[in-house]
Design a protein around this motif. Structure first.
Motif, mmCIF file in Angstrom:
data_model
loop_
_atom_site.group_PDB
_atom_site.id
_atom_site.type_symbol
_atom_site.label_atom_id
_atom_site.label_comp_id
_atom_site.label_asym_id
_atom_site.label_seq_id
_atom_site.Cartn_x
_atom_site.Cartn_y
_atom_site.Cartn_z
ATOM 1 N N SER A 1 0.823 -1.204 0.000
ATOM 2 C CA SER A 1 0.000 0.000 0.000
ATOM 3 C C SER A 1 0.859 1.256 0.000
ATOM 4 O O SER A 1 1.787 1.387 0.790
ATOM 5 C CB SER A 1 -0.912 -0.004 1.236
ATOM 6 N N GLY A 2 0.549 2.166 -0.913
ATOM 7 C CA GLY A 2 1.261 3.437 -0.983
ATOM 8 C C GLY A 2 2.437 3.377 -1.941
ATOM 9 O O GLY A 2 2.739 2.335 -2.536
ATOM 10 N N PRO A 3 3.132 4.493 -2.101
ATOM 11 C CA PRO A 3 4.281 4.552 -3.014
ATOM 12 C C PRO A 3 5.363 3.552 -2.614
ATOM 13 O O PRO A 3 5.688 3.411 -1.437
ATOM 14 C CB PRO A 3 4.781 6.000 -2.870
ATOM 15 N N ILE A 4 5.924 2.884 -3.594
ATOM 16 C CA ILE A 4 6.960 1.886 -3.341
ATOM 17 C C ILE A 4 8.306 2.588 -3.234
ATOM 18 O O ILE A 4 8.784 3.196 -4.190
ATOM 19 C CB ILE A 4 6.995 0.839 -4.462
ATOM 20 N N GLN B 1 14.316 6.518 7.488
ATOM 21 C CA GLN B 1 14.339 7.865 6.946
ATOM 22 C C GLN B 1 15.725 8.493 7.043
ATOM 23 O O GLN B 1 16.153 9.233 6.162
ATOM 24 C CB GLN B 1 13.305 8.738 7.677
ATOM 25 N N LEU B 2 16.424 8.175 8.139
ATOM 26 C CA LEU B 2 17.758 8.735 8.323
ATOM 27 C C LEU B 2 18.806 7.963 7.531
ATOM 28 O O LEU B 2 19.805 8.526 7.095
ATOM 29 C CB LEU B 2 18.126 8.722 9.813
ATOM 30 N N GLY B 3 18.585 6.660 7.356
ATOM 31 C CA GLY B 3 19.623 5.822 6.776
ATOM 32 C C GLY B 3 19.542 5.601 5.286
ATOM 33 O O GLY B 3 20.490 5.096 4.690
ATOM 34 N N PRO C 1 0.415 3.206 -6.491
ATOM 35 C CA PRO C 1 0.638 3.783 -7.821
ATOM 36 C C PRO C 1 1.995 3.411 -8.400
ATOM 37 O O PRO C 1 2.327 3.822 -9.510
ATOM 38 C CB PRO C 1 0.571 5.286 -7.548
ATOM 39 N N GLY C 2 2.797 2.649 -7.659
ATOM 40 C CA GLY C 2 4.122 2.280 -8.133
ATOM 41 C C GLY C 2 5.207 3.026 -7.379
ATOM 42 O O GLY C 2 4.993 3.538 -6.291
ATOM 43 N N GLY C 3 6.385 3.096 -7.995
ATOM 44 C CA GLY C 3 7.509 3.774 -7.342
ATOM 45 C C GLY C 3 8.830 3.237 -7.830
ATOM 46 O O GLY C 3 9.054 3.124 -9.034
ATOM 47 N N SER C 4 9.679 2.857 -6.904
ATOM 48 C CA SER C 4 11.048 2.446 -7.222
ATOM 49 C C SER C 4 11.084 1.168 -8.060
ATOM 50 O O SER C 4 10.534 0.138 -7.651
ATOM 51 C CB SER C 4 11.835 2.222 -5.930
ATOM 52 N N PRO C 5 11.744 1.197 -9.220
ATOM 53 C CA PRO C 5 11.876 -0.026 -10.014
ATOM 54 C C PRO C 5 12.732 -1.075 -9.320
ATOM 55 O O PRO C 5 12.514 -2.274 -9.498
ATOM 56 C CB PRO C 5 12.534 0.464 -11.306
ATOM 57 N N VAL C 6 13.701 -0.633 -8.530
ATOM 58 C CA VAL C 6 14.565 -1.578 -7.819
ATOM 59 C C VAL C 6 13.772 -2.322 -6.752
ATOM 60 O O VAL C 6 13.827 -3.554 -6.646
ATOM 61 C CB VAL C 6 15.770 -0.847 -7.194
ATOM 62 N N GLY D 1 9.824 3.691 2.815
ATOM 63 C CA GLY D 1 8.401 3.822 3.057
ATOM 64 C C GLY D 1 7.779 2.544 3.580
ATOM 65 O O GLY D 1 8.447 1.516 3.766
ATOM 66 N N ASP D 2 6.472 2.589 3.820
ATOM 67 C CA ASP D 2 5.761 1.427 4.319
ATOM 68 C C ASP D 2 5.581 0.362 3.240
ATOM 69 O O ASP D 2 5.222 -0.773 3.545
ATOM 70 C CB ASP D 2 4.386 1.842 4.858
ATOM 71 N N ALA D 3 5.792 0.735 1.972
ATOM 72 C CA ALA D 3 5.698 -0.229 0.873
ATOM 73 C C ALA D 3 7.087 -0.597 0.364
ATOM 74 O O ALA D 3 7.292 -0.800 -0.830
ATOM 75 C CB ALA D 3 4.842 0.334 -0.256
#
Length: 312
Positions: free
Chosen positions: A70-73, A294-296, A107-112, A77-79
């Motif tokens: 769920s959410g942007p990959i 988020q920091l790393g 909606p998608g996001g990182s291809p990796v 993030g949480d996805a």
């Protein structure tokens, strides 16, 4: 006689004062302990030491394991692939899991990250070949989300769901016109002819644009190959728009072979798996985990341009 009365009165006053001071100290200690206890409880909740989400135990009987995408990959993030894969592993390894469902709403996001999910799902399916794996699309399963989804044995969607967006984009901004109007000069010094690749504060180089386009085409072909591998002959081979980046409703996606049937998590569990009990295996990261990610994790950017698959 008067001296004795005065001494008794003074003694009573001193005794009352001492009692009052002792009571004040006790109340002070009480409130300090209460405050530190409250702060400790808040800290424990924030760090995930207590109240952490745990899926129902294997003693819950035969069930369908559900994991949310769920959410942007994104890695932070949480996805992220880390969280989604952890949930899938737990679902597959539970001895009472009769099928695993990936509930997709992204909606998608990182291809990796999407590629890592796809590869790991294939590995888990091979390892747990007796446990069916399905994907159920809710609102949207586009681009990188669909990349991961095609690893499913079957994809279900609502008739109004959004699916597809099989394409790649690289977006950014160019500020050279604004800089000219403001009288701002860009001073970029590099060692390496392409170190300033797609610098948004420099005029766009046709050579660099061609290189970026070639890279996008390469990743796009990787995406196409995965979709063809996952969907096989179910895809409508005669539609030239299938890999153009367009999206379709679940009803149209069914005709194009992007999805296999219409359905929801409940209907798939009830009618396909024949098990009504649903157990959510989606990991819930603690506050500390979120902060650490988020920091790393740095965003994968190249001087203002970023590569991602997403619904547009």
């Amino acid at each position: 006689m008067s001296d004795s009365l005065e001494r008794d009165a003074l003694k009573e006053i001193l005794t009352a004062s001492i009692k009052e001071q002792r009571a004040a100290r006790r109340w002070g200690i009480f409130f300090k302990v209460l405050t530190f206890g409250y702060l400790g409880l808040v800290m424990a909740l924030m760090l995930g030491w207590i109240g952490a989400h745990e899926s129902e135990s294997a003693s819950s009987g035969p069930h369908v394991g559900v994991v949310d995408l769920s959410g942007p990959i994104a890695a932070d993030g949480d996805a992220s692939s880390q969280l989604v894969i952890a949930g899938l592993k737990a679902a597959f390894e539970d001895k009472n899991t009769k099928a695993v469902i990936l509930r997709a709403n992204s909606p998608g996001g990182s291809p990796v990250q999407s590629g890592m999910m796809y590869d790991e799902i294939k590995r888990l399916k091979a390892k747990h070949s007796n446990t069916p794996f399905y994907v159920v699309v809710e609102d949207v399963c586009a681009s990188g989300c669909y990349y991961a989804a095609v690893a499913g044995e079957k994809i279900f969607a609502d008739k109004a769901s959004i699916v597809g967006s099989i394409g790649v984009l690289m977006d950014g901004f160019g500020f050279t016109g604004a800089m000219d109007k403001l009288g701002v000069e860009r001073r970029l010094i590099t060692a390496g002819a392409n170190k300033g690749f797609l610098d948004p504060f420099s005029p766009q180089s046709e050579e660099q644009k061609q290189k970026a386009t070639a890279m996008l085409q390469e990743v796009h072909q990787q995406f196409i190959n995965v979709v063809k591998e996952g969907r096989g002959k179910r895809l409508a081979a005669d539609n030239p728009d299938l890999f153009s980046g367009l999206v379709w409703s679940g009803e149209s996606g069914l005709k194009l072979g992007l999805v296999d049937a219409l359905g929801s998590v409940d209907s798939v569990a009830r009618d396909v798996v024949k098990v009504d009990n649903i157990v959510d295996f989606t990991p819930q990261p603690s506050y500390a985990d979120r902060l650490a990610r988020q920091l790393g994790v740095a965003a994968a950017t190249t001087l203002g341009a970023k590569l991602e698959w997403q619904l547009r």
